[in-house]
Write an enzyme that holds these catalytic residues in place. Structure first.
Site, PDB file in Angstrom:
ATOM      1  N   CYS A 122       0.850  -1.189   0.000  1.00 30.22           N
ATOM      2  CA  CYS A 122       0.000   0.000   0.000  1.00 30.22           C
ATOM      3  C   CYS A 122       0.887   1.240   0.000  1.00 30.22           C
ATOM      4  CB  CYS A 122      -0.883  -0.015   1.247  1.00 30.22           C
ATOM      5  SG  CYS A 122      -1.982   1.403   1.357  1.00 30.22           S
ATOM      6  N   HIS A 127      -8.825  -4.110  -1.903  1.00 25.87           N
ATOM      7  CA  HIS A 127      -7.833  -3.299  -1.190  1.00 25.87           C
ATOM      8  C   HIS A 127      -8.223  -1.814  -1.220  1.00 25.87           C
ATOM      9  CE1 HIS A 127      -3.649  -2.204   0.115  1.00 25.87           C
ATOM     10  NE2 HIS A 127      -4.061  -1.062  -0.426  1.00 25.87           N
ATOM     11  N   HIS A 147     -10.006   1.124   1.746  1.00 25.51           N
ATOM     12  CA  HIS A 147      -9.592   2.501   2.071  1.00 25.51           C
ATOM     13  C   HIS A 147     -10.799   3.418   2.276  1.00 25.51           C
ATOM     14  CE1 HIS A 147      -5.254   2.463   1.942  1.00 25.51           C
ATOM     15  NE2 HIS A 147      -5.226   1.883   0.752  1.00 25.51           N
TER      16      HIS A 147
HETATM   17 NI    NI Z   1      -3.595   0.968  -0.135  1.00 20.05          NI
END
Ligand code: NI
Length: 190
Positions: free
Chosen positions: A98, A140, A144
């Site tokens: 990330c 993913h 967020h």
């Molecule tokens: Ni990320």
């Protein structure tokens, strides 16, 4: 314009992001800045909370992975107000990294299939199903906008082992070649 990316520990990464409408100010500029920021950091996805905007927007360009994952060949998309409606299948382990956690790469277990409803940049609605690598990238980024980070999904033991590294990231005690906002910066930036 390249925007600074907020690092682990920043409160914006922990908020459930808000839906936006067509009147959101300068949305086109924000999206183009997010692309520029993502490419400059060699990422394949970037969510608005990572540039300190708590809104339900993320962008994905997985095309660099086309040799490993042929389905990624034309996968460049903007997701607005996304909702993952369903996740299915036996959990699969895959490595993730990330841009808000530079230098880390961890195995994360997730369900392999999903159905997502979202708006594109013209605010046209789409309902699509994904599996495998593309589902993983979407999950993913979707995390967020829900205030979740992939390190929340690793074992407590593994997270304990990473504690020092996570602290270094939020303190800005790391080498990173793109601009970041560190929530607990202890040293002067070079
Ligand atoms: Ni990320």
């Amino acid at each position: 314009m390249i925007l600074p990316i907020v690092a682990y520990g920043h409160p914006t990464l922990r908020k459930v992001a808000e839906n936006i409408d067509k009147d959101y100010p300068e949305l086109d500029n924000l999206i183009s800045d997010m692309w520029e920021t993502m490419y400059a950091a060699n990422g394949i996805g970037l969510a608005a909370p990572q540039v300190n905007r708590s809104i339900r927007l993320f962008v994905v360009d997985a095309t660099v992975y086309k040799d490993e994952y042929p389905e990624a060949a034309d996968f460049k998309k903007i997701f607005i107000n996304a909702i993952i409606e369903e996740e299915l299948g036996e959990e699969v382990v895959l490595g993730e990294g990330c841009l808000s956690l530079p230098g880390l790469h961890e195995d994360v277990s997730r369900k392999p299939m999903l159905r997502i409803r979202y708006l594109d940049e013209k605010f046209d609605e789409h309902i699509e199903s994904y599996d495998g690598f593309l589902a993983r990238v979407i999950q993913h980024e979707y995390d967020h906008i829900e205030g979740v980070l992939y390190v929340d999904r690793i074992s407590a033991f593994r997270r304990m082992l990473l504690k020092g590294k996570l602290r270094d990231i939020s303190n800005g005690d790391i080498d990173v070649d793109y601009r970041m906002i560190f929530p607990n910066l202890k040293r002067k930036l070079k």
